[in-house]
Design a protein around this motif. Structure first.
Motif, short mmCIF file in Angstrom:
data_model
loop_
_atom_site.label_atom_id
_atom_site.label_comp_id
_atom_site.label_asym_id
_atom_site.label_seq_id
_atom_site.Cartn_x
_atom_site.Cartn_y
_atom_site.Cartn_z
N ASP A 151 0.84 -1.20 0.00
CA ASP A 151 0.00 0.00 0.00
C ASP A 151 0.88 1.25 0.00
OD1 ASP A 151 -1.41 2.21 1.42
OD2 ASP A 151 -3.03 0.79 1.80
N ARG A 152 1.82 1.32 0.94
CA ARG A 152 2.68 2.50 1.04
C ARG A 152 3.71 2.57 -0.09
NH1 ARG A 152 0.29 6.37 2.64
NH2 ARG A 152 -1.19 5.06 1.57
N LEU A 153 4.12 1.41 -0.61
CA LEU A 153 5.04 1.40 -1.75
C LEU A 153 4.36 2.05 -2.96
CD1 LEU A 153 7.89 0.34 -2.49
CD2 LEU A 153 6.77 -1.74 -3.34
N ALA A 154 3.11 1.66 -3.20
CA ALA A 154 2.36 2.25 -4.32
C ALA A 154 2.22 3.77 -4.13
CB ALA A 154 0.99 1.60 -4.45
N TYR A 155 1.90 4.17 -2.91
CA TYR A 155 1.76 5.60 -2.62
C TYR A 155 3.07 6.34 -2.91
CZ TYR A 155 0.92 9.91 -0.02
OH TYR A 155 0.80 11.22 0.34
N SER A 156 4.18 5.72 -2.54
CA SER A 156 5.49 6.37 -2.74
C SER A 156 5.80 6.54 -4.23
CB SER A 156 6.60 5.57 -2.06
OG SER A 156 6.91 4.38 -2.78
N TYR A 157 5.30 5.63 -5.07
CA TYR A 157 5.53 5.76 -6.52
C TYR A 157 4.71 6.91 -7.09
CZ TYR A 157 8.50 1.68 -7.49
OH TYR A 157 9.55 0.79 -7.57
N TRP A 158 3.56 7.20 -6.47
CA TRP A 158 2.82 8.39 -6.89
C TRP A 158 3.62 9.64 -6.50
CZ3 TRP A 158 0.07 12.01 -3.56
CH2 TRP A 158 -0.53 13.04 -4.28
N CYS A 159 4.10 9.66 -5.24
CA CYS A 159 4.85 10.82 -4.75
C CYS A 159 6.13 11.05 -5.54
CB CYS A 159 5.21 10.65 -3.28
SG CYS A 159 3.79 10.57 -2.19
N THR A 160 6.87 9.98 -5.81
CA THR A 160 8.21 10.10 -6.40
C THR A 160 8.17 10.20 -7.92
OG1 THR A 160 9.11 8.82 -4.56
CG2 THR A 160 10.49 9.00 -6.52
N TYR A 161 7.35 9.37 -8.55
CA TYR A 161 7.37 9.27 -10.02
C TYR A 161 6.11 9.81 -10.68
CZ TYR A 161 11.09 6.03 -8.72
OH TYR A 161 12.21 5.46 -8.17
N GLY A 162 5.14 10.24 -9.88
CA GLY A 162 3.90 10.76 -10.46
C GLY A 162 3.06 9.70 -11.13
N LEU A 163 3.24 8.43 -10.74
CA LEU A 163 2.40 7.38 -11.32
C LEU A 163 0.94 7.60 -10.91
CD1 LEU A 163 4.73 5.77 -12.47
CD2 LEU A 163 3.91 3.77 -11.24
N PRO A 164 -0.01 7.26 -11.80
CA PRO A 164 -1.43 7.52 -11.51
C PRO A 164 -2.03 6.47 -10.56
CG PRO A 164 -1.22 6.51 -13.67
CD PRO A 164 0.18 6.73 -13.17
N ILE A 165 -1.58 6.54 -9.31
CA ILE A 165 -1.94 5.52 -8.32
C ILE A 165 -3.22 5.89 -7.58
CG2 ILE A 165 -1.19 4.38 -6.18
CD1 ILE A 165 0.72 3.73 -8.44
N THR A 166 -4.11 4.90 -7.42
CA THR A 166 -5.23 5.02 -6.49
C THR A 166 -5.22 3.77 -5.63
OG1 THR A 166 -6.53 6.23 -8.13
CG2 THR A 166 -7.74 5.27 -6.27
N ILE A 167 -5.36 3.94 -4.32
CA ILE A 167 -5.32 2.81 -3.39
C ILE A 167 -6.72 2.58 -2.84
CG2 ILE A 167 -4.40 2.00 -1.18
CD1 ILE A 167 -1.92 3.90 -1.95
#
Length: 212
Positions: A63-79
């Motif tokens: 969950d937090r890994l996915a969130y970090s990819y949104w923060c760092t790489y701007g990936l279009p993540i929704t959890i």
């Protein structure tokens, strides 16, 4: 070990692929287990993460890994954090199918501890509707967001045993209390506000109907 491989490493593999080959949206199915025992009712998406089992720990990691990819790489993540699922074809070791099988075969329904542990029970068809809504929601509304999928109502394990015995016409004497499991969560009830606001979704299957 397989939880770490699937929930953490598996999630990272998919996130890295999504970095290399841009995608429109990435919806991670997390779990309400990441919250641990409710410190406040109902639990909002900002509730602290205190996972109480190794499985829940790995779900929190993914969950937090996915969130970090949104923060760092701007990936279009929704959890998405679904609460306790039940419904057709569920694995028979889960509590509701297990109770049903025990009741049908006149075996004791084993209840851990005092039976007051409660959960927000979400019918799998409701969960599927919520995930569909996340697939269709406007991207700018949901990217970077964490969204509970819950009913906002909780039922105790004892109440579930009683309901199943009642529906099947079996005696209450089939209930049997055994010692509590380690790492158990006491109360688990989810806030539904954000799902309604961002996905236009709310649960439509009351527990009594879903159980029938």
């Amino acid at each position: 070990g397989e939880f770490v491989t699937t929930n953490v490493v598996g999630t990272q593999v998919l996130l890295d692929v999504a970095r290399e080959r841009p995608i429109e949206r990435f919806i991670l199915i997390s779990s309400s287990e990441v919250y641990g025992t409710a410190e406040s009712d109902p639990m909002t998406e900002d509730h602290p993460l205190n996972p109480r089992s190794p499985y829940a720990g790995t779900k929190a990691g993914g969950d937090r890994l996915a969130y970090s990819y949104w923060c760092t790489y701007g990936l279009p993540i929704t959890i998405i954090r679904p609460f306790n699922n039940y419904g057709p074809f569920q694995h028979p070791e889960k509590v509701i199918p297990r109770f049903i099988i025990q009741a049908l075969t006149d075996q004791p329904l084993t209840i851990h501890g005092n039976g007051i542990a409660s959960r927000d029970w979400l019918h799998v068809f409701d969960t599927a509707e919520a995930i569909t809504a996340a697939c269709e929601a406007p991207l700018d509304a949901i990217v970077g967001e964490t969204i509970n999928v819950a009913t906002g109502v909780d039922e105790s394990v004892e109440e579930i045993a009683d309901a199943i015995l009642s529906i099947l016409g079996k005696p209450a004497s089939l209930k049997q209390h055994i010692t509590d499991r380690p790492g158990q969560v006491d109360r688990h009830i989810g806030s539904t506000d954000r799902a309604l606001r961002l996905l236009g979704w709310r649960s439509s299957i009351p527990f009594a109907d879903g159980l029938e």
